[in-house]
Design a protein around this motif. Structure first.
Motif, PDB file in Angstrom:
ATOM      1  N   ILE A   1       0.945  -1.172   0.076  1.00  0.00           N
ATOM      2  CA  ILE A   1       0.018  -0.018  -0.026  1.00  0.00           C
ATOM      3  C   ILE A   1       0.924   1.241   0.066  1.00  0.00           C
ATOM      4  N   GLU A   2       2.067   1.276   0.679  1.00  0.00           N
ATOM      5  CA  GLU A   2       2.907   2.317   0.680  1.00  0.00           C
ATOM      6  C   GLU A   2       3.540   2.636  -0.671  1.00  0.00           C
ATOM      7  N   ALA A   3       3.478   1.660  -1.507  1.00  0.00           N
ATOM      8  CA  ALA A   3       4.272   1.832  -2.937  1.00  0.00           C
ATOM      9  C   ALA A   3       3.149   2.307  -3.803  1.00  0.00           C
ATOM     10  N   LEU A   4       1.799   3.004  -3.345  1.00  0.00           N
ATOM     11  CA  LEU A   4       0.947   3.353  -4.299  1.00  0.00           C
ATOM     12  C   LEU A   4       1.157   4.547  -4.923  1.00  0.00           C
ATOM     13  N   PRO A   5       1.731   5.752  -3.969  1.00  0.00           N
ATOM     14  CA  PRO A   5       2.106   6.862  -4.648  1.00  0.00           C
ATOM     15  C   PRO A   5       3.226   6.635  -5.917  1.00  0.00           C
ATOM     16  N   LEU A   6       3.870   5.724  -6.205  1.00  0.00           N
ATOM     17  CA  LEU A   6       4.611   5.455  -7.268  1.00  0.00           C
ATOM     18  C   LEU A   6       3.606   5.318  -8.581  1.00  0.00           C
ATOM     19  N   PHE A   7       2.246   4.947  -8.344  1.00  0.00           N
ATOM     20  CA  PHE A   7       1.568   4.530  -9.537  1.00  0.00           C
ATOM     21  C   PHE A   7       0.313   5.429  -9.346  1.00  0.00           C
ATOM     22  N   PRO A   8       0.478   6.860  -9.821  1.00  0.00           N
ATOM     23  CA  PRO A   8      -0.350   7.781  -9.727  1.00  0.00           C
ATOM     24  C   PRO A   8      -1.401   7.851 -10.945  1.00  0.00           C
ATOM     25  N   CYS A   9      -2.898   8.195 -10.409  1.00  0.00           N
ATOM     26  CA  CYS A   9      -3.900   8.310 -11.391  1.00  0.00           C
ATOM     27  C   CYS A   9      -3.635   9.610 -12.401  1.00  0.00           C
ATOM     28  N   TYR A  10      -4.145   9.657 -13.593  1.00  0.00           N
ATOM     29  CA  TYR A  10      -4.090  10.790 -14.275  1.00  0.00           C
ATOM     30  C   TYR A  10      -5.068  10.571 -15.681  1.00  0.00           C
ATOM     31  N   ILE A  11      -5.307  11.806 -16.205  1.00  0.00           N
ATOM     32  CA  ILE A  11      -6.153  11.781 -17.560  1.00  0.00           C
ATOM     33  C   ILE A  11      -5.178  11.973 -18.825  1.00  0.00           C
ATOM     34  N   GLU A  12      -5.415  11.200 -19.554  1.00  0.00           N
ATOM     35  CA  GLU A  12      -4.555  11.338 -20.898  1.00  0.00           C
ATOM     36  C   GLU A  12      -5.446  11.195 -22.023  1.00  0.00           C
ATOM     37  N   GLY A  13      -5.587  12.105 -22.765  1.00  0.00           N
ATOM     38  CA  GLY A  13      -6.341  12.166 -23.966  1.00  0.00           C
ATOM     39  C   GLY A  13      -8.172  11.727 -23.697  1.00  0.00           C
ATOM     40  N   GLY A  14      -8.313  12.392 -22.469  1.00  0.00           N
ATOM     41  CA  GLY A  14      -9.786  12.317 -22.048  1.00  0.00           C
ATOM     42  C   GLY A  14      -9.998  11.143 -21.524  1.00  0.00           C
ATOM     43  N   GLN A  15      -8.979   9.974 -21.417  1.00  0.00           N
ATOM     44  CA  GLN A  15      -9.004   8.833 -20.720  1.00  0.00           C
ATOM     45  C   GLN A  15      -8.457   8.615 -19.420  1.00  0.00           C
ATOM     46  N   PHE A  16      -9.117   7.896 -18.638  1.00  0.00           N
ATOM     47  CA  PHE A  16      -8.403   7.678 -17.246  1.00  0.00           C
ATOM     48  C   PHE A  16      -7.379   6.540 -17.246  1.00  0.00           C
ATOM     49  N   ARG A  17      -6.128   6.877 -16.587  1.00  0.00           N
ATOM     50  CA  ARG A  17      -4.976   6.123 -16.637  1.00  0.00           C
ATOM     51  C   ARG A  17      -4.526   5.967 -15.358  1.00  0.00           C
ATOM     52  N   VAL A  18      -3.736   4.686 -14.942  1.00  0.00           N
ATOM     53  CA  VAL A  18      -3.057   4.554 -13.765  1.00  0.00           C
ATOM     54  C   VAL A  18      -1.642   4.110 -13.934  1.00  0.00           C
ATOM     55  N   GLY A  19      -0.672   4.719 -13.238  1.00  0.00           N
ATOM     56  CA  GLY A  19       0.686   4.434 -13.767  1.00  0.00           C
ATOM     57  C   GLY A  19       1.073   3.089 -13.636  1.00  0.00           C
ATOM     58  N   GLY A  20       1.821   2.375 -14.227  1.00  0.00           N
ATOM     59  CA  GLY A  20       2.046   0.867 -14.379  1.00  0.00           C
ATOM     60  C   GLY A  20       1.174  -0.117 -15.067  1.00  0.00           C
TER      61      GLY A  20
END
Length: 341
Positions: free
Chosen positions: A236-255
């Motif tokens: 769980i402490e690793a989650l900040p290494l996999f941020p959520c973001y919007i790319e081209g209007g689509q939801f993405r999650v790192g990794g």
């Protein structure tokens, strides 16, 4: 510098052990005595995490410091701002993020960690993202693809319960919470993993998945599957290494791949810092970028993959056993294709 071989964080426990190793490195960056720690992997005989720490620290000191840090996390804003992020309005999420951002800009050290967790927990999705705009449509909060629980489990509410459980010894009375935290962390880092903790793995450990269609007991009567609670906490402490973001209007999650059906992560030989790991994950190791391809040709980097799949049809997901990813997209697509019947 002192090198510690983490015999509990091995390839046989992927993906949970890999995420736990990443979380360990992130925590080391948040603890003054562990600053400068680096992480590597040794294939002897299976991939095993190796942590490089300041010379004066040994395994006992590492466990002691992590146990104190774990206790301090009970009151962290990121684990107490809501019980279930799916029930949080975009307005409330935006307001909290704005407040934490201002605190971060003002130099409050703890606020930066909270900001990173908020970015990892979800993203504010505009009403036009991925669908036609409806009249009076409003923004929503899309939770991370690491949100794989439902029913009585909540995210991040159940993480708060996990932190409490780190100091509680199941079936034993009069156990010092600090001693129990040290025991649990020592098991996670150095093994063996006994799976004696009544703790959900939040879908991060395929070893505890129960295939109820092949069992003679109703799921509600079995209770929580046993787990390795400190390994789950570090993951769980690793989650900040996999941020959520919007790319081209689509939801993405790192990794993850573009539609959230699989998680990819690197394994490497030479010790690297947290910043280097963050950069590797941000560039997307499953993409055929020239830098990653060069590292793989030089035998400096391997990439593992774990499918993210529904388990019951009621909102639960799990990461499947890890496989070494070859980069052959056609082979990968065939392996994921549903079978007839």
């Amino acid at each position: 510098m002192n090198t510690l071989r983490l015999t509990g964080l091995t390839e046989s426990h992927f993906p949970l052990s890999a995420l736990a190793a990443f979380g360990l490195l992130r925590v080391c960056g948040d603890v003054e005595e562990l600053a400068g720690a680096k992480l590597a992997w040794e294939p002897d005989p299976e991939w095993t995490a190796v942590l490089t720490v300041p010379e004066e620290l040994d395994a006992k000191h590492l466990v002691d410091r992590l146990a104190r840090y774990a206790e301090s996390r009970l009151h962290a804003t990121e684990f107490n701002f809501t019980v279930e992020i799916k029930q949080l309005s975009a307005e409330a999420f935006h307001g909290l993020a704005e407040t934490v951002l201002q605190q971060t800009l003002a130099g409050e050290a703890r606020a930066r960690v909270t900001a990173d967790f908020l970015a990892a927990f979800g993203a504010e999705v505009p009403p036009t993202a991925g669908k036609r705009t409806r009249k009076n449509a409003t923004a929503t909060v899309q939770p991370t693809w690491f949100h794989m629980v439902a029913g009585q489990q909540r995210f991040p509410g159940s993480i708060r319960q996990l932190l409490e459980g780190l100091g509680q010894a199941a079936g034993r009375r009069n156990v010092d919470p600090a001693d129990e935290r040290r025991r649990a962390i020592g098991e996670a880092l150095f093994g063996p993993w006994t799976y004696q903790d009544p703790q959900s793995s939040f879908g991060l450990d395929p070893a505890v998945e129960r295939l109820h269609a092949f069992r003679g007991i109703q799921p509600t009567k079995e209770g929580t599957p046993p787990g390795v609670k400190a390994a789950v906490w570090l993951a769980i402490e690793a989650l900040p290494l996999f941020p959520c973001y919007i790319e081209g209007g689509q939801f993405r999650v790192g990794g993850f791949d573009r539609d959230g059906t699989a998680l990819y992560w690197p394994i490497w030989r030479e010790p690297i810092s947290l910043d280097t790991l963050r950069s590797l994950l941000a560039m997307g190791v499953h993409n055929e970028r020239s830098f990653v391809k060069r590292l793989r040709r030089q035998n400096q980097l391997e990439v593992f993959r774990s499918s993210r799949a529904p388990t019951t049809g009621h909102g639960y997901f799990t990461l499947r056993p890890a496989t070494l990813w070859t980069g052959q997209r056609q082979t990968e697509a065939i392996a994921d294709r549903p079978r007839a019947g």
